[in-house]
Scaffold this motif. Structure first.
Motif, short mmCIF file in Angstrom:
data_model
loop_
_atom_site.label_atom_id
_atom_site.label_comp_id
_atom_site.label_asym_id
_atom_site.label_seq_id
_atom_site.Cartn_x
_atom_site.Cartn_y
_atom_site.Cartn_z
N MET A 1 16.96 18.96 31.37
CA MET A 1 16.52 20.35 31.16
C MET A 1 14.99 20.45 31.32
SD MET A 1 17.75 23.32 30.46
CE MET A 1 19.40 22.84 30.03
N LEU A 2 14.56 21.51 32.00
CA LEU A 2 13.12 21.66 32.20
C LEU A 2 12.45 22.32 30.99
CD1 LEU A 2 10.81 21.36 34.33
CD2 LEU A 2 11.14 23.78 34.79
N LEU A 3 13.09 23.39 30.49
CA LEU A 3 12.41 24.17 29.45
C LEU A 3 13.34 24.61 28.32
CD1 LEU A 3 9.91 25.94 28.53
CD2 LEU A 3 10.88 27.75 29.95
N ASP A 4 12.91 24.33 27.08
CA ASP A 4 13.58 24.88 25.90
C ASP A 4 12.71 26.01 25.37
OD1 ASP A 4 15.90 23.38 25.51
OD2 ASP A 4 14.78 21.73 24.59
N VAL A 5 13.30 27.19 25.17
CA VAL A 5 12.55 28.30 24.56
C VAL A 5 13.04 28.44 23.11
CG1 VAL A 5 11.93 30.73 24.72
CG2 VAL A 5 12.42 29.45 26.79
N ILE A 6 12.10 28.29 22.18
CA ILE A 6 12.45 28.33 20.75
C ILE A 6 12.11 29.71 20.20
CG2 ILE A 6 11.85 27.34 18.49
CD1 ILE A 6 11.08 24.78 20.33
#
Ligand code: UDP
Ligand code: MG
Length: 312
Positions: free
Chosen positions: A1-6
Motif C-alpha cells: 500500500m502506498l498511502l494510509d489516510v488516518i
C-alpha cells in the motif's frame, strides 16, 4: 500500500460520506487505504462508517473506541494500524482539503531528504487575543523545550514510515501529539494552507479547551514552569534576608518600636498564596507521574472493521 489516510472522528455523522467521496476523488490514481477512528462518537458516526465499509471494503478500515479518548489517542490508534509507505492524518470535517494530500505526497516523493510534510494553518478569522496567545505559546514551547515549533503547524501531516514508527514507539498515556511531532525530530517541510469552513457539525475545541491543552502540552514537554517557583522563591528569600538585616539594625539603633501589622498580614497572605500555588504546580507534575505509572492503555477498542482479526 502506498498511502494510509488516518481520520480521527468524533461526532462527525454529517461529514463521513462527503469526506469519503472527496478523498476517493483526490486519490483515485494511487493505492490508498482509509483508516477511520471513531473516537467514541455519540451520534451515528459508527453506523455511517459501517455502511461505508460494507460498500467499499477494499479501501476502508474502521477502529471504534469504547468511549471518547480524545483526538491524540485517535491519531495514535490510526498510526499504529498504518502499514503503508506513507501515512497522512486529516480531520473528518473537510476543513483540510483532501486535494492537498496529493501535494504533500508529491513533495515527499520528489524530496528524498524530507521525512514529513506539515500543513500550517493560515486562519483568516482569528482575533488579536487568539493571535497573541498562539504567538506566546509557540515561543514559550520553543524556548523551554529547545525543540522546533512552527506557529500554526497543524496535525494535517504526511509522514514516511520511519516517522510513523517513531511516533508509535512512544507509548505515553497523556499524549500531546504536537510536541511528539517535533520531539521525534526528522526533516519537516512546512506548507501553508487556509482551512475551509467546517462541512457539518461543531468544533470540539473551544478557546478555553485550547488553553488547557496548551498548558498540558507545556508541562508534558518541559519542567521549566518549576524554574519559576525556584527563581521566585530564591528572590523572595534574598529580599527578606536584606529586610531582616535592615530591621535588625533599625531595632538596635532606634529601640523596639515596630508598627505595621497590616503590612505583615499582607506579606503572610502573599507568601502563603505563592507557596500554595507552587505546591499545586508541583502536585500537577506528580499527578502526571501517578497517571503514567498505571500504564493504562491509550485507548480501548469496542469494534474494528477491515483488520485481520476484527472485533465485532
Ligand atoms: N476529534 C476526535 N476526538 C475528540 C475531538 C475531536 O477525534 O475528542 C476529531 C474531530 O472529529 C475532527 C478533528 O479531531 O476530525 C478535529 O476536531 P475539530 O474539527 O473539532 O477541531 P478544530 O478544527 O475546530 O480545531
Ligand atoms: Mg475542524
Amino acid at each position: 500500500m502506498l498511502l494510509d489516510v488516518i481520520i480521527p472522528a468524533y461526532n462527525e455523522e454529517g461529514n463521513i460520506n462527503a469526506l469519503y467521496e472527496s478523498l476517493c476523488n483526490s486519490l483515485s490514481d494511487i493505492r490508498f487505504n482509509l483508516i477511520f477512528v471513531d473516537d467514541g462518537s455519540k451520534d451515528s458516526t459508527y453506523k455511517e462508517l459501517r455502511e461505508l465499509y460494507n460498500k467499499d471494503k477494499k479501501h476502508i478500515q474502521v477502529i471504534s473506541f469504547s468511549r471518547n479518548f480524545g483526538k491524540d489517542a485517535a491519531m495514535y490508534a490510526g498510526l499504529k494500524a498504518s502499514k503503508a509507505k506513507y501515512a497522512c492524518i486529516i480531520d473528518a470535517d473537510l476543513q483540510q482539503s483532501p486535494t492537498l494530500v496529493k501535494d504533500m505526497l508529491k513533495f515527499l516523493e520528489e524530496n528524498e531528504e524530507y521525512d514529513e510534510v506539515a500543513m500550517v494553518n493560515q486562519y483568516t478569522h482569528e482575533n488579536v487575543f487568539q493571535k497573541l496567545f498562539k504567538h506566546l505559546f509557540y515561543n514559550v514551547m520553543k524556548k523551554s523545550t529547545n525543540q522546533e515549533y512552527v506557529a500554526g503547524a497543524s496535525d494535517f501531516r504526511l509522514f514516511r514510515r520511519n516517522v510513523v514508527k517513531a511516533l508509535v514507539s512512544m507509548k505515553e498515556n497523556n499524549r500531546f501529539t504536537k510536541g511528539l511531532f517535533s520531539w521525534v525530530g526528522f526533516k519537516i517541510h512546512y506548507m501553508k494552507y487556509t482551512p475551509d469552513k467546517r462541512h457539518s457539525g461543531k468544533s470540539k475545541f473551544n478557546f478555553s479547551k485550547q488553553i488547557s491543552y496548551a498548558v498540558d502540552g507545556l508541562m508534558n514537554f518541559s519542567t521549566s514552569l518549576l524554574n519559576i517557583a525556584i527563581i521566585l522563591g530564591t528572590l523572595c528569600t534574598g529580599i527578606s534576608f536584606v529586610y531582616f538585616i535592615y530591621i535588625f539594625i533599625k531595632t538596635l539603633v532606634q529601640g523596639i518600636d515596630m508598627p505595621g501589622y497590616a503590612s505583615l498580614a499582607c506579606l503572610i497572605l502573599f507568601f502563603g498564596g505563592m507557596i500554595i500555588a507552587f505546591q499545586g504546580l508541583l502536585a500537577k507534575y506528580i499527578a502526571k507521574v501517578y497517571m503514567e505509572a498505571k500504564e493504562r492503555p491509550i485507548y480501548i477498542e469496542k469494534a474494528t472493521l477491515g483488520f485481520d482479526e476484527d472485533i465485532l
